[in-house]
Structure formats: C-alpha cells, structure tokens
Design a protein around this motif. Structure first.
Motif, PDB file in Angstrom:
ATOM      1  N   GLU A 336       0.727  -1.081  -0.007  1.00  0.00           N
ATOM      2  CA  GLU A 336      -0.066  -0.029  -0.112  1.00  0.00           C
ATOM      3  C   GLU A 336       0.826   1.294  -0.147  1.00  0.00           C
ATOM      4  N   ILE A 337       1.914   1.279   0.740  1.00  0.00           N
ATOM      5  CA  ILE A 337       2.726   2.380   0.910  1.00  0.00           C
ATOM      6  C   ILE A 337       3.739   2.572  -0.400  1.00  0.00           C
ATOM      7  N   VAL A 338       4.014   1.449  -0.913  1.00  0.00           N
ATOM      8  CA  VAL A 338       4.779   1.718  -2.360  1.00  0.00           C
ATOM      9  C   VAL A 338       3.946   2.412  -3.338  1.00  0.00           C
ATOM     10  N   GLN A 339       2.554   1.930  -3.409  1.00  0.00           N
ATOM     11  CA  GLN A 339       1.601   2.590  -4.501  1.00  0.00           C
ATOM     12  C   GLN A 339       1.397   3.718  -4.142  1.00  0.00           C
ATOM     13  N   GLN A 340       1.298   4.313  -2.834  1.00  0.00           N
ATOM     14  CA  GLN A 340       1.011   5.519  -2.211  1.00  0.00           C
ATOM     15  C   GLN A 340       2.148   6.328  -2.783  1.00  0.00           C
ATOM     16  N   ALA A 341       3.350   5.819  -2.578  1.00  0.00           N
ATOM     17  CA  ALA A 341       4.656   6.696  -2.877  1.00  0.00           C
ATOM     18  C   ALA A 341       4.786   6.852  -4.115  1.00  0.00           C
ATOM     19  N   LEU A 342       4.463   5.862  -5.143  1.00  0.00           N
ATOM     20  CA  LEU A 342       4.504   6.141  -6.570  1.00  0.00           C
ATOM     21  C   LEU A 342       3.593   7.021  -6.787  1.00  0.00           C
ATOM     22  N   GLN A 343       2.474   7.109  -6.433  1.00  0.00           N
ATOM     23  CA  GLN A 343       1.298   8.023  -6.843  1.00  0.00           C
ATOM     24  C   GLN A 343       1.629   9.582  -6.553  1.00  0.00           C
ATOM     25  N   LEU A 344       2.678   9.689  -5.639  1.00  0.00           N
ATOM     26  CA  LEU A 344       3.058  11.224  -5.065  1.00  0.00           C
ATOM     27  C   LEU A 344       3.699  11.590  -6.428  1.00  0.00           C
ATOM     28  N   PHE A 345       4.385  10.802  -7.207  1.00  0.00           N
ATOM     29  CA  PHE A 345       5.132  11.442  -8.380  1.00  0.00           C
ATOM     30  C   PHE A 345       4.257  11.935  -9.548  1.00  0.00           C
ATOM     31  N   GLU A 346       2.992  11.211  -9.460  1.00  0.00           N
ATOM     32  CA  GLU A 346       1.974  11.661 -10.794  1.00  0.00           C
ATOM     33  C   GLU A 346       1.663  12.987 -10.539  1.00  0.00           C
ATOM     34  N   GLY A 347       2.265  13.717 -11.851  1.00  0.00           N
ATOM     35  CA  GLY A 347       1.837  15.390 -11.837  1.00  0.00           C
ATOM     36  C   GLY A 347       2.761  16.153 -10.985  1.00  0.00           C
ATOM     37  N   ASN A 348       3.733  15.600 -10.504  1.00  0.00           N
ATOM     38  CA  ASN A 348       4.617  16.469  -9.441  1.00  0.00           C
ATOM     39  C   ASN A 348       5.777  16.666 -10.247  1.00  0.00           C
ATOM     40  N   ASP A 349       5.846  17.780 -10.839  1.00  0.00           N
ATOM     41  CA  ASP A 349       7.009  18.232 -11.600  1.00  0.00           C
ATOM     42  C   ASP A 349       8.354  18.202 -10.827  1.00  0.00           C
ATOM     43  N   PHE A 350       8.460  18.703  -9.430  1.00  0.00           N
ATOM     44  CA  PHE A 350       9.490  18.605  -8.884  1.00  0.00           C
ATOM     45  C   PHE A 350       9.951  17.297  -8.582  1.00  0.00           C
ATOM     46  N   LEU A 351       9.302  16.386  -8.260  1.00  0.00           N
ATOM     47  CA  LEU A 351       9.506  14.888  -7.881  1.00  0.00           C
ATOM     48  C   LEU A 351      10.061  14.419  -9.311  1.00  0.00           C
ATOM     49  N   GLN A 352       9.463  14.681 -10.506  1.00  0.00           N
ATOM     50  CA  GLN A 352       9.773  13.927 -11.779  1.00  0.00           C
ATOM     51  C   GLN A 352      11.022  14.458 -12.106  1.00  0.00           C
ATOM     52  N   ASN A 353      11.602  15.629 -12.001  1.00  0.00           N
ATOM     53  CA  ASN A 353      12.697  16.463 -12.404  1.00  0.00           C
ATOM     54  C   ASN A 353      13.969  16.311 -11.659  1.00  0.00           C
ATOM     55  N   ALA A 354      13.555  15.801 -10.118  1.00  0.00           N
ATOM     56  CA  ALA A 354      14.428  15.941  -9.088  1.00  0.00           C
ATOM     57  C   ALA A 354      15.684  14.767  -9.252  1.00  0.00           C
ATOM     58  N   ASN A 355      16.871  14.995  -8.578  1.00  0.00           N
ATOM     59  CA  ASN A 355      17.854  14.098  -8.681  1.00  0.00           C
ATOM     60  C   ASN A 355      17.684  13.083  -7.387  1.00  0.00           C
ATOM     61  N   SER A 356      16.912  13.544  -6.438  1.00  0.00           N
ATOM     62  CA  SER A 356      16.762  12.951  -5.279  1.00  0.00           C
ATOM     63  C   SER A 356      15.130  12.329  -5.063  1.00  0.00           C
ATOM     64  N   THR A 357      15.023  11.610  -4.237  1.00  0.00           N
ATOM     65  CA  THR A 357      13.373  11.511  -3.634  1.00  0.00           C
ATOM     66  C   THR A 357      13.383  11.481  -2.299  1.00  0.00           C
ATOM     67  N   VAL A 358      12.547  12.582  -1.914  1.00  0.00           N
ATOM     68  CA  VAL A 358      12.316  12.673  -0.471  1.00  0.00           C
ATOM     69  C   VAL A 358      10.623  12.495  -0.302  1.00  0.00           C
ATOM     70  N   LEU A 359      10.394  11.570   0.306  1.00  0.00           N
ATOM     71  CA  LEU A 359       8.783  11.486   0.409  1.00  0.00           C
ATOM     72  C   LEU A 359       8.345  11.235   2.044  1.00  0.00           C
ATOM     73  N   PHE A 360       7.289  12.162   2.572  1.00  0.00           N
ATOM     74  CA  PHE A 360       7.036  12.086   3.819  1.00  0.00           C
ATOM     75  C   PHE A 360       5.248  12.228   3.926  1.00  0.00           C
ATOM     76  N   GLN A 361       4.676  10.987   4.589  1.00  0.00           N
ATOM     77  CA  GLN A 361       3.476  10.810   5.168  1.00  0.00           C
ATOM     78  C   GLN A 361       3.278  10.521   6.249  1.00  0.00           C
ATOM     79  N   PRO A 362       2.733  11.315   7.173  1.00  0.00           N
ATOM     80  CA  PRO A 362       2.773  11.021   8.795  1.00  0.00           C
ATOM     81  C   PRO A 362       1.969   9.886   9.058  1.00  0.00           C
ATOM     82  N   GLY A 363       1.265   9.072   8.302  1.00  0.00           N
ATOM     83  CA  GLY A 363       0.493   7.748   8.469  1.00  0.00           C
ATOM     84  C   GLY A 363       1.109   6.747   8.300  1.00  0.00           C
ATOM     85  N   TRP A 364       2.260   6.836   7.464  1.00  0.00           N
ATOM     86  CA  TRP A 364       2.900   5.615   6.990  1.00  0.00           C
ATOM     87  C   TRP A 364       3.609   4.798   8.267  1.00  0.00           C
TER      88      TRP A 364
END
Length: 578
Positions: A336-364
């Motif tokens: 579930e968390i992997v799917q949620q994490a991948l969904q955060l990339f959709e439509g997010n220009d910063f994440l799509q073009n970044a050199n790193s990935t930093v993702l935060f969700q308080p309920g994970w």
C-alpha cells in the motif's frame, strides 16, 4: 525496441593460458566455461579451487586474535563461576535476534547460566542500547550485559552501567567512532587497533567468536556450539555480508545443518516455504529473513527470538504462525505504501525532475519505510528517503545508489537533523517537521551536485557469454553448485546469451511476472526463462521480437524449478536488450 534497463559491466576475459593450465592440472575433462569462471574468480590452481569449494573447520581463526577477547572470556568465566545474572542484549533484526538466540541458548542450556535476554522495542526505544534496557538490567539485579549486533556507539549507556555496578561486553560489527565506549571489553573486528584477520563478521559472528573463545579457554567440546551454526548462517545471509573467508566457512556448514537437521524454528519456516536441501543463501534472504524481521517491524522482536529458541516442532509451529502472519500483514502495508509513494510522483514536476526522492506521509508505518525506500530507489534509481511521523518527529530511512555516500550527505545536513546514523548505502534519520522543507531543499542540492548528469542506471555484472546449448542440469548441479554458498563477494554468476529467439509468445503470470521460451538454434533445445516483477519493462518489446523473429540478448542466472519431484533448469531473467 527492447532496451537494457541496467548498465552491463563485463567481467574481463580470463587469461586463456591460465584457463588451459588449470584444465591440465585437473587432469579431467572439465567444462571449459566452468574453468573460465574459476580463473576469473582467482581460483587458478586445483588447490585453491578445492580449498574454496570444500571449506573446513580448520580455516576458522583463533578467536583470541580479536582485541579484548581475553578480557571478555575472563569476565564471562567470572560471571559463570559466581552465578551472576547475565543479560543478553540484541537488536531486533535477523542478525540481532539470531545473535541473542545463539548466545542465550548456549549459556543457559549448555552451561546453566542465570541468563535472560532483552530486545528493544523499535518504536518506543529505537535502535541500539536504550536507557530503558540498561534500567531493566539494574532493576533486576544483572551485573553483566553482553550486547550483540549493537553497542559500539553506546557511550552514554555504558557509562551509566559503569556507574551502576554493571559490566558491559560489546559484541558488534559496525564501524566504531573515533573513540570506543568505556566497556569492560569491546569485541569488534572493525576496531582500528584490532588485528583480527577477517573484518566482515556479522554481529552473530562476533557472538560466536566469544563463545568459541570461551570454549577454547575452558577446553570444552565445540559440538554444542556447532549445533547452533544454522543460526549464524541465517545472520550471514540476512545481513548481506561478504561470503568469503571465515563467513564462507560458517555459512557453508550452517547451510548444511539447515538442510539436514535445522533448529526447530528455522526448520519450520523452511518447511512452510517449501525449501528442501540443499538450502541456499537466497532461500534465507527471500523466505526466512522477511518473516523474522517482520516480528520487529510490526510488533516486537521477542516473537522472533522465541521462535528461534523453540525446542521442538510443536513449539516452533506455535511461534512461527504468529510471526508468519505478521509478515503477511507487513507485505500488505508495504504494498500500500509503495503504491501511495509512486502516486505522489504523478503530476509532481519537482519529483519527476529531481535528482533525489524525499517523501513524507505522517501515517506511513515506521516499520516498513526502509523496505519502501529500497523499492522506490530501485524504481527511480536515485538517492531516496522515505519519512513518516513518530512521537512528534519526522523519522525515516534513506537508501543510496552506487557511488553516492548517503551517510556523508546526511552529515552535511546535521544541523537540520536531530539524529542520524548508518553507512554509505543506507541510513536512518530524525528531524522536526519545521526543518523538513529546508532539509528536502538542501538534500536535493547536495545530490544534484554529487551525481553525474543524465539518466542513471544500476550496474549489472556479466560474468561471461555462453551459448544456451552449453547449459545443462549437470553443469548447474556438479559445477556451479560447487562454488556455493553464493552471496556478496561471491555472487551467483550472471550469463549472457546473444542471438536468442523466442519460441513462443511471451506470457504474463499473475499479472506481474514474465515467462518466455527461448532457443539459440533452429529446432534446438528450448529453455524457459522467468522474470519476476519485470513484465512492464519488457513485454511489448518481446512481443515485437517474437512476431518479427528478431534476435534478443538476455542476461540471466541459473536456478532450479522443481515441481512434483521433476527438476528442471530455469533461466532467471535479469535484463534484456536487442
């Protein structure tokens, strides 16, 4: 067009003269591809090859070569002589729990020691020696603590123990800081002043050496300790340490025991996974380790230790089923968390073009963020940090890519972090919510400055090119298996076969696994090849190659597909290209 997803790194061709000389020395008709493999792994003589392929107990080092071993054994002797209470303190992962099971069971069952064990709560106490742990020791009259797979950085806790009449023996394998904790004895082969010949023992391995030293000093029988060697093999596999030198000897005999007479807990898990002798390192990595680790991720690792300490199959079954269920729960949460994490990339220009990935969700779920970080890193192949909220702080795990030191990068963000630790490829970190935006910005800048321009790919080692017609079940059973156990620093060889054609249209199994049937000769022997979890990357290109009968290059390693007693050689797909 079928394109490779990884950088293929070719092992240099071995010297033909060395290959020929080794073949002559064997004085037998040895498969030429196996000879090439031996020479490429620096096994250039029959003696070197046989020593590697058939380890012996005599290859183990004298435990007293390890700094402070004499002090540790003397203190253990004293504790046993005067009936002191001993607390075995271990980490909550596979290495930590197997360490505790090994040392605790030997001291109590073989020596009758007044002994108990303590595993910190991942969520309430965190990693390492906690204040709650040492307070427990003081409150219950323990006068000696032996830490396993932790303790090398427990300066404050060790000092507290010294002040409260508790001696401390550290058994660790992590890299020490500039100064060591002021313990009674510090066993760690990575100490700068330690002359021990092999530096890559697991935490369980260091605990094993302590018991080996104790047995040697007291002229006792080694058999009861060797009877627990399967626990050590589990730690070696799970901790991904180099399986060479002393680790190879210990893993070799530990795997033998797992295949013939395993401890009840490990035996039950192998049986449930359908694994039979000969047991491989990969069987532990994929079938055993996740279950043992799940206890500490989803609840408390006491369940894993109780499983490893089970004395018969009935008790093991009771303990195992609870841990197995925790692992099933872990897999659901992780997916579930992997799917949620991948969904955060959709439509997010910063994440799509970044050199790193930093993702935060308080309920994970805190217990699985490390696994999620690894999976997201594999998906986008860049330094990745997955964060959640715990006790009012942002906490999480970091995973890196080849050539990028993520621990050093976190050091450059130390003013924004309340806590961090780890090594080059993986780390853990804590910070406040207020500092998270600044941290993301700085971390991205450091990663951008420290990684090359352009698309980054993971490396894939190719040991040699081999025609499909050269493969056979005897080649696998009688040759490749002789070089096992395989693992870091002695990986299962990856082969490349070129000009391969699909005999049938590619299939998708269970919506995510790829299966193809290939041959490199018209009407020649066809081989099944399976790629687990890689269907989306290759399926369309393979359909095109099949319909147009275009040649394909495939990188793979060999394994066995056994069904109802029928053993077949199978190719495990690692990458493909045209």
């Amino acid at each position: 067009m079928l394109q490779a997803k990884k950088n293929w790194i070719y092992v240099p061709e071995p010297n033909p003269q060395a290959v020929s000389a080794l073949g002559e020395e064997f004085q037998a008709n040895i498969n030429p591809y196996f000879l090439r493999l031996l020479v490429s792994r620096n096994l250039k003589t029959v003696s070197a090859a046989k020593t590697f392929m058939v380890p012996t107990w005599e290859q183990l080092y004298d435990p007293f070569l390890m700094k402070d071993m004499d002090k540790a054994v003397a203190r253990l002797n004293q504790a046993l002589e005067f009936g002191e209470k001993i607390l075995i303190y271990g980490d909550y992962d596979v290495d930590g729990t197997t360490s505790v099971a090994l040392v605790y069971s030997y001291l109590t069952l073989e020596l009758g020691a007044d002994c108990d064990y303590y595993i910190p709560d991942r969520y309430a106490e965190g990693y390492g020696v906690s204040q709650a742990g040492v307070q427990y020791a003081a409150d219950n009259g323990y006068t000696l603590i032996i830490s396993l797979d932790c303790g090398i950085k427990a300066h404050e806790r060790v000092l507290w123990c010294n002040e409260n009449g508790i001696d401390f023996i550290v058994c660790d394998h992590h890299l020490p800081e500039a100064t060591l904790p002021e313990a009674y004895a510090v066993l760690d082969p990575k100490r700068k002043d330690c002359a021990y010949p092999f530096k890559e023992l697991t935490g369980c391995g260091v605990g094993f050496k302590l018991l080996q030293g104790f047995i040697q000093e007291n002229d006792l029988d080694m058999e009861p300790l060797m009877d627990r060697i399967d626990l050590l093999a589990a730690s070696i596999a799970a901790d991904m340490v180099p399986i060479i030198d002393e680790n190879r000897v210990l893993a070799y005999f530990g795997l033998q025991k797992l295949g013939t007479n395993p401890s009840p807990g490990l035996g039950y898990l192998l049986q449930k996974a359908g694994k039979k002798a000969p047991i491989q390192i990969s069987d532990i990595v994929f079938s055993i380790s996740p279950i043992i680790n799940a206890a500490g991720r989803m609840d408390h690792a006491h369940g894993a230790v109780k499983l490893l300490l089970a004395v018969d199959e009935t008790e093991a079954g009771m303990m195992a089923e609870a841990v197995i269920q925790q692992n099933l729960d872990r897999r659901v949460v992780e997916k579930e968390i992997v799917q949620q994490a991948l969904q955060l990339f959709e439509g997010n220009d910063f994440l799509q073009n970044a050199n790193s990935t930093v993702l935060f969700q308080p309920g994970w779920h805190k217990g699985v963020v490390g696994i999620v970080a690894s999976k997201i890193q594999e998906f986008y192949y860049r330094p990745t940090i997955i964060l959640t909220e715990s006790h009012g702080q942002v906490v999480g795990s970091a995973r890196s890519v080849k050539g990028f030191d993520i621990h050093h990068t976190l050091e450059q963000c130390a003013d924004l972090l309340t806590q961090f630790g780890g090594h080059t490829h993986a780390a853990g970190l804590h910070l406040t919510k207020e500092d998270l935006p600044a941290f993301i910005e700085r971390f991205e800048g450091l990663v951008k400055a420290g990684t090359p321009e352009g698309e980054q790919k993971a490396d894939l080692t190719v040991d040699m090119e081999i025609p499909l017609q050269a493969l056979s079940l005897p080649f696998y059973d009688k040759m490749l298996c002789r070089l096992s156990p395989y693992g870091p620093a002695n990986m299962l060889p990856n082969f490349l076969s070129s000009s391969v054609y699909l005999c049938k249209a590619p299939l998708i199994m269970k919506e995510e696994h790829l299966k193809i049937v290939i041959s490199d000769q018209p009407n020649g022997l066809a081989w099944e090849a399976v790629g687990f979890g890689i269907r989306a990357d290759y399926y369309e290109g393979l359909v095109d190659a099949y319909e147009k009968q275009l040649p394909v290059k495939i990188v793979y390693h060999l394994d066995i597909n056994e069904f109802r007693g029928d053993r077949k050689l199978q190719l495990r797909i690692l990458d493909m290209a045209q």
